[in-house]
Design an enzyme around this catalytic site. Structure first.
Site, PDB file in Angstrom:
ATOM      1  N   CYS A   2     -12.297 -11.108  13.204  1.00 25.44           N
ATOM      2  CA  CYS A   2     -12.482 -10.411  14.581  1.00 25.44           C
ATOM      3  C   CYS A   2     -11.496 -11.462  15.474  1.00 25.44           C
ATOM      4  O   CYS A   2     -11.410 -12.518  15.607  1.00 25.44           O
ATOM      5  CB  CYS A   2     -13.982 -10.817  14.901  1.00 25.44           C
ATOM      6  N   ARG A  27      -6.927  -9.752  12.248  1.00 22.50           N
ATOM      7  CA  ARG A  27      -8.053 -10.415  12.012  1.00 22.50           C
ATOM      8  C   ARG A  27      -9.176  -9.541  11.817  1.00 22.50           C
ATOM      9  O   ARG A  27     -10.341  -9.703  11.627  1.00 22.50           O
ATOM     10  CB  ARG A  27      -8.432 -11.385  13.402  1.00 22.50           C
ATOM     11  N   TRP A  72     -13.926  -7.177  12.543  1.00 20.35           N
ATOM     12  CA  TRP A  72     -14.183  -6.983  11.116  1.00 20.35           C
ATOM     13  C   TRP A  72     -15.471  -7.065  11.038  1.00 20.35           C
ATOM     14  O   TRP A  72     -16.112  -8.284  11.380  1.00 20.35           O
ATOM     15  CB  TRP A  72     -13.398  -7.922  10.330  1.00 20.35           C
ATOM     16  N   ASN A  98     -16.810 -13.825  17.773  1.00 21.58           N
ATOM     17  CA  ASN A  98     -16.377 -14.103  16.372  1.00 21.58           C
ATOM     18  C   ASN A  98     -16.992 -14.979  15.596  1.00 21.58           C
ATOM     19  O   ASN A  98     -17.186 -16.171  15.982  1.00 21.58           O
ATOM     20  CB  ASN A  98     -14.719 -14.419  16.536  1.00 21.58           C
ATOM     21  N   GLY A  99     -17.549 -14.862  14.499  1.00 19.80           N
ATOM     22  CA  GLY A  99     -18.545 -15.592  13.605  1.00 19.80           C
ATOM     23  C   GLY A  99     -19.859 -14.745  13.209  1.00 19.80           C
ATOM     24  O   GLY A  99     -19.955 -13.627  13.512  1.00 19.80           O
ATOM     25  N   GLU A 446      -2.452 -13.588  -9.756  1.00 13.46           N
ATOM     26  CA  GLU A 446      -1.949 -13.210  -8.511  1.00 13.46           C
ATOM     27  C   GLU A 446      -1.389 -11.678  -8.455  1.00 13.46           C
ATOM     28  O   GLU A 446      -1.822 -10.885  -7.409  1.00 13.46           O
ATOM     29  CB  GLU A 446      -0.710 -14.109  -7.999  1.00 13.46           C
ATOM     30  N   LYS A 450      -3.060  -8.682  -5.841  1.00 18.11           N
ATOM     31  CA  LYS A 450      -2.265  -7.938  -5.006  1.00 18.11           C
ATOM     32  C   LYS A 450      -2.645  -6.487  -5.347  1.00 18.11           C
ATOM     33  O   LYS A 450      -2.791  -5.606  -4.155  1.00 18.11           O
ATOM     34  CB  LYS A 450      -0.686  -8.415  -5.345  1.00 18.11           C
ATOM     35  N   GLU A 453      -6.071  -5.208  -4.225  1.00 16.23           N
ATOM     36  CA  GLU A 453      -6.616  -5.540  -2.903  1.00 16.23           C
ATOM     37  C   GLU A 453      -5.666  -4.278  -1.831  1.00 16.23           C
ATOM     38  O   GLU A 453      -6.391  -3.817  -0.961  1.00 16.23           O
ATOM     39  CB  GLU A 453      -5.589  -6.804  -2.349  1.00 16.23           C
ATOM     40  N   HIS A 469     -10.680 -12.257 -27.808  1.00  8.99           N
ATOM     41  CA  HIS A 469     -12.096 -12.663 -27.671  1.00  8.99           C
ATOM     42  C   HIS A 469     -13.157 -11.847 -26.851  1.00  8.99           C
ATOM     43  O   HIS A 469     -14.081 -12.267 -26.246  1.00  8.99           O
ATOM     44  CB  HIS A 469     -12.087 -14.108 -27.104  1.00  8.99           C
ATOM     45  N   LYS A 564      -7.006 -10.275   7.608  1.00 13.62           N
ATOM     46  CA  LYS A 564      -6.054 -11.435   7.291  1.00 13.62           C
ATOM     47  C   LYS A 564      -6.733 -12.771   7.176  1.00 13.62           C
ATOM     48  O   LYS A 564      -6.439 -13.672   6.416  1.00 13.62           O
ATOM     49  CB  LYS A 564      -4.739 -11.377   8.189  1.00 13.62           C
TER      50      LYS A 564
HETATM   51  C1  AGP Z   1      -4.108 -12.629  -0.182  1.00 12.74           C
HETATM   52  O1  AGP Z   1      -3.335 -11.471  -0.444  1.00 12.74           O
HETATM   53  C2  AGP Z   1      -5.487 -12.471   0.426  1.00 12.74           C
HETATM   54  N1  AGP Z   1      -5.476 -11.564   1.595  1.00 12.74           N
HETATM   55  C3  AGP Z   1      -6.382 -13.639   0.635  1.00 12.74           C
HETATM   56  O2  AGP Z   1      -6.505 -13.793  -0.673  1.00 12.74           O
HETATM   57  C4  AGP Z   1      -5.927 -14.749   1.147  1.00 12.74           C
HETATM   58  O3  AGP Z   1      -4.733 -15.420   0.330  1.00 12.74           O
HETATM   59  C5  AGP Z   1      -7.062 -15.911   1.196  1.00 12.74           C
HETATM   60  O4  AGP Z   1      -8.080 -15.144   2.187  1.00 12.74           O
HETATM   61  C6  AGP Z   1      -6.892 -17.193   1.649  1.00 12.74           C
HETATM   62  O5  AGP Z   1      -6.184 -17.232   3.056  1.00 12.74           O
HETATM   63  P1  AGP Z   1      -5.487 -18.252   3.706  1.00 12.74           P
HETATM   64  O6  AGP Z   1      -4.537 -18.545   2.745  1.00 12.74           O
HETATM   65  O7  AGP Z   1      -4.986 -17.913   4.816  1.00 12.74           O
HETATM   66  O8  AGP Z   1      -6.539 -19.539   3.544  1.00 12.74           O
END
Ligand code: AGP
Length: 569
Positions: A2, A27, A72, A98-99, A446, A450, A453, A469, A564
């Site tokens: 947010c 955000r 958010w 926000n929170g 990773e 990606k 996501e 396994h 983000k």
């Molecule tokens: C990555 O593509 C993600 N959006 C997410 O996993 C991100 O890396 C994670 O939330 C950590 O964020 P930060 O690096 O700002 O702490």
């Protein structure tokens, strides 16, 4: 999560706040709104969706005292009603938050708050409105009753604004007679800013800012210089994500250059006797941490990576001979921050590896190793990840008393893309697996994060030795397996695993610099030192996710349900 914005001044505050919200959209972007005072009355405009919708709705509006929010969702669904700002039942206060207020149900009952108070934020707002005294007293008193995290900006119908925070970020700047408030320094205007610390508050009235501590006593605060990142508006490509992947080479170079020019490693405080390194992070930053742990182990320093969400509740035996490295692009992630506070309370050696100069994590750790990836806007982290891996690799060289690579080290690093035919093929499979061993297994994790996501494909990563396994049972002609192979020592082992997949009807695509996989579809990487290969091999994986996302018609910069900065637990 947010984004909060506020403005008091003589310009059109609606426009200023909407401008700020657009910058803060990373955000959260499921709904947004503004509140402003007109003739002693608070007006609110809210909408579901992105800030551009709000921009259209408010294009003919003007006011000098305005607050705004881009959301958010945490408590309450995504709809106009739950969008912020909220208006108190008396109509005298509006608030953006926000929170998360954890005890909102208990508060609602205890203080008999109106049944319209559906969300945690509305309960907080009506609690503030019920308190006695001036607006600043009301906010300070109510904040003592809430449990959880907050950054709040409250607007009174007389044009006064009060803000306060606990965990979530909040900043102010003053430019002559204008005051700007935002969740991120980036959305402020001016040369200098003030950062509110936890349990600090401010009242802004008649363009004058007064700061308070939690006891309601006036305090003075020092301003800090705004280091604006000029990269922000530099978008040459269709999406931020594409532009950010393509910036990788530049930002790796920039990071190396800065480390050399500014002697950054020499300024890092290490424990007197360094026995081990613990890296703590979330999501993609956790994958960078896993990679970092491998680099440190290779130079003889015992190391381990932890998920911050587990570390903060775990039973790790913390000790003074361990360096605790908190890795975070944003430096705001709630679990990483909580873990850092836990280590700080014990006065143990800690280091923040962050990409945002003014972030909370840097303030907590004090000892900082910055990455110079520039502003990353797309929710899916790409260039920041590569920079984190790079930075940890360089740090491992320093710990091994080796010199840093020459500045043109990454010059020959050729970008490898996926050809569109292969992209379409991967996208047509029901099951997608990423496999690898050693460092490549981390890249596989990773790559899988990606892809899920931004394309919403249900996929996962597995260490290729683990296939037998259990997971091999899932392999049939509906499965595509993307294998990453950049490490000589595991090449032949991986090859046998891939034959086993092929024998069961699975499609195999190999991402490698080696010529040994001619029997499979291949994505050929450029050759580098093996320890640098995780940075080379992750690029085509990022492109694969991006291209599949675009093929499905989704926006890679704003994947559903995500934001983000994850500033809530
Ligand atoms: C990555 O593509 C993600 N959006 C997410 O996993 C991100 O890396 C994670 O939330 C950590 O964020 P930060 O690096 O700002 O702490």
């Amino acid at each position: 999560m947010c984004g909060i914005c506020g403005y008091i001044g003589s310009s059109n505050g609606v426009k200023e706040v909407v401008r700020g919200l657009k910058i803060l959209e990373y955000r959260g972007y499921d709904s947004c709104g503004v509140a402003f005072v007109e003739n002693g009355k608070i007006d609110i405009v809210k909408t579901v969706g992105e800030v551009d919708n709000l921009k259209k709705l408010t294009k003919n509006m003007s006011a000098n005292v305005v607050i705004g929010h881009t959301r958010w969702a945490t408590h309450g669904g995504v709809n106009e009603r739950n969008a912020h700002p909220h208006l108190s039942t008396s109509g005298k206060l509006a608030m953006v938050h926000n929170g998360i207020i954890e005890n909102y149900k208990e508060l609602k009952e205890e203080f008999n708050l109106n049944s319209l108070s559906n969300t945690d934020s509305e309960v907080f707002l009506n609690l503030i409105d019920c308190e006695k005294g001036t607006l600043i007293n009301k906010v300070i008193n109510a904040s003592k009753k809430v449990q959880g995290t907050f950054a709040v900006l409250v607007l009174g119908s007389d044009g006064e604004m009060v803000l306060g925070k606990c965990e979530s970020p909040l900043y102010l700047s003053k430019v002559e007679n204008e005051v700007y408030i935002a969740s991120d320094v980036l959305a402020l205007k001016g040369e200098n800013y003030f950062a509110l610390n936890d349990h600090e508050f401010a009242s802004v009235k008649n363009r004058k800012i007064i700061f308070y501590n939690k006891n309601g006593e006036k305090i003075t605060k020092k301003s800090e210089k705004i280091e604006k990142n000029s990269d922000f508006s530099k978008i040459f490509y269709k999406t931020h994500m594409e532009s950010e992947i393509l910036e990788t080479k530049d930002v790796l170079n920039k990071t190396l250059k800065k480390y050399k020019e500014e002697n950054i490693f020499q300024n890092i405080k290490l424990p007197k006797k360094l026995n081990s390194i613990s890296l703590i992070a979330c999501g993609t930053a956790y994958h960078a941490s896993l990679m970092g742990a491998e680099f440190f182990k290779k130079v003889g320093v015992d190391a381990r990576a932890y998920l911050a969400s587990e570390f903060r509740y775990g039973r790790e035996l913390l000790n003074k001979n361990t360096l605790y490295i908190f890795v975070s692009q944003s430096g705001e992630t709630a679990d990483t921050i909580a873990s850092a506070k836990m280590v700080k309370e014990r006065n143990l050696p800690m280091l923040a590896l962050t990409n945002m100069e003014n972030c909370l994590l840097n303030r907590i750790c004090e000892n900082v190793l910055p990455t110079f990836a520039g502003r990353e806007i797309a929710v899916a982290s790409t260039k920041a990840y590569s920079c984190q891996v790079w930075s940890l690799y360089l740090f491992s060289l320093i710990l091994a008393n080796k010199s840093l690579p020459k500045e043109d080290f990454v010059k020959n690093f050729a970008f490898v893309n996926y050809d569109d035919k292969l992209v379409k093929e991967v996208a047509s499979y029901k099951k997608v697996f990423f496999v690898g061993r050693d460092l490549d297994y981390i890249t596989a994790m990773e790559a899988s994060l990606k892809l899920k996501e931004i394309s919403y494909i249900n996929c996962f990563a597995i260490a290729s030795g683990e296939l037998k396994h259990g997971t091999l049972a899932l392999i049939d002609s509906d499965a595509v397996v993307i294998a990453i192979c950049t490490q000589e020592k595991i090449k032949s082992k991986l090859k046998s695993n891939l034959e086993e997949i092929k024998a069961r009807g699975g499609k195999v695509i190999v991402v490698s610099q080696f010529d040994d996989f001619k029997d499979f579809s291949c994505v050929k990487l450029s050759k580098f030192d093996e320890l640098f290969m995780p940075i080379v091999s992750v690029i085509p994986m990022q492109f694969l996710a991006l291209k599949i996302c675009e093929l499905f018609g989704y926006n890679p910069d704003k994947p559903r349900n995500l934001a983000k900065s994850v500033t809530v637990e």
